[in-house]
Scaffold this motif. Structure first.
Motif: not given
Length: 292
Positions: A40-45
């Motif tokens: 769900h977390d694009g930047p962390a991904l």
């Protein structure tokens, strides 16, 4: 590792932005797998993908959104080929008394952990049939023995265990193997955040010493990688957790006996309140839901 069964195979890991998912993705990438990471977390991904050896495909997606998962599956097939391994790892948690819990948060834990796991299997099952692949469902000690103050999490993890057993029986004749990973306490941001709340910290402290130990995410990932490479039906981390499986019928009365005395004492010191969604993953989930 040149002789790894996952070398040059497409592997999907959900909940891959942090914690067990990120550690598992790293271990599998080092064995030559082509990684597709969902979270769900694009930047962390994207940050987690950038840390991997080689190139990984990072796709921001909410596992509770069936359409987003279907789109992700289509993109993965087109860019990496059909997956041979899918690891349903995405999960969130909330602690606190059920009676005081936010109904939306309670339902969200079920939607991500249970419904999201089933939708992950639905999206990628055609690929696993095509590749005679392996689906690994990340479950928990909570699948075996439910604890108070974690009703949504325990219900969801008991549900994914039952779902995986059912799915295994349906797809075995198609050459698809389904495994269940039973994880105890793992050093993730979710568990560290849980430790900030006195009641959750105290309840863990009342567990037998081997059961309350916190295990490094990299060590857990190593065990999971071995399970993936050998298509294990079940993997327990730590291995001693298998004893809880054998004794699971005795666990509910034992938990009741312990908490019947512990909870009133804890509540006398401080009112028991919901924790909200735990950890950075919980924060990211709240933010993503608000953006809808």
């Amino acid at each position: 590792m040149d002789d790894s069964p996952v070398k040059d195979r497409t592997v999907v890991v959900t909940g891959a932005a942090r914690g067990v998912g990120a550690a598992l993705a790293n271990a599998l990438a080092r064995r030559g797998a082509r990684l597709a990471l969902l979270d769900h977390d694009g930047p962390a991904l994207e940050a987690a993908a950038a840390e991997l050896p080689g190139t990984a495909l990072a796709i921001p997606a909410d596992v509770a959104d069936g359409t987003a998962l279907s789109d992700a599956a289509e993109e993965i097939r087109g860019r990496l080929g059909p997956p041979s391994v899918v690891v349903a790892n995405a999960g969130i948690a909330e602690g606190g008394p059920f009676a005081l819990s936010d109904p939306a948060n309670w339902r969200r834990v079920i939607d991500v952990n249970l419904v999201g796991s089933a939708q992950t299997a639905r999206a990628f099952l055609p690929d696993l049939v095509l590749t005679a692949g392996y689906h690994l469902q990340i479950a928990s000690l909570a699948s075996i023995g439910a604890a108070p103050m974690m009703s949504a999490y325990c219900a969801s993890k008991a549900g994914v265990e039952a779902f995986a057993h059912s799915l295994r029986a349906e797809v075995a004749h198609l050459g698809v193997a389904v495994g269940i990973a039973y994880l105890s306490w793992t050093d993730t941001d979710m568990i560290r955040d849980a430790g900030r709340h006195p009641v959750l910290r105290e309840l863990r402290a009342h567990m037998p010493p081997p059961a309350r130990r916190v295990h490094p995410a990299d060590a857990v990932a190593a065990r999971l990688t071995h399970a993936v490479e050998h298509r294990r039906t079940a993997v327990y981390v730590p291995a001693s957790l298998r004893l809880a499986q054998v004794a699971r019928a005795a666990l509910p009365p034992l938990v009741l006996r312990l908490t019947r005395h512990a909870l009133p004492r804890l509540e006398a010191g401080e009112p028991l309140r919901p924790t909200g969604l735990l950890g950075a993953g919980g924060d990211a989930d709240r933010a993503a839901v608000r953006r809808r």
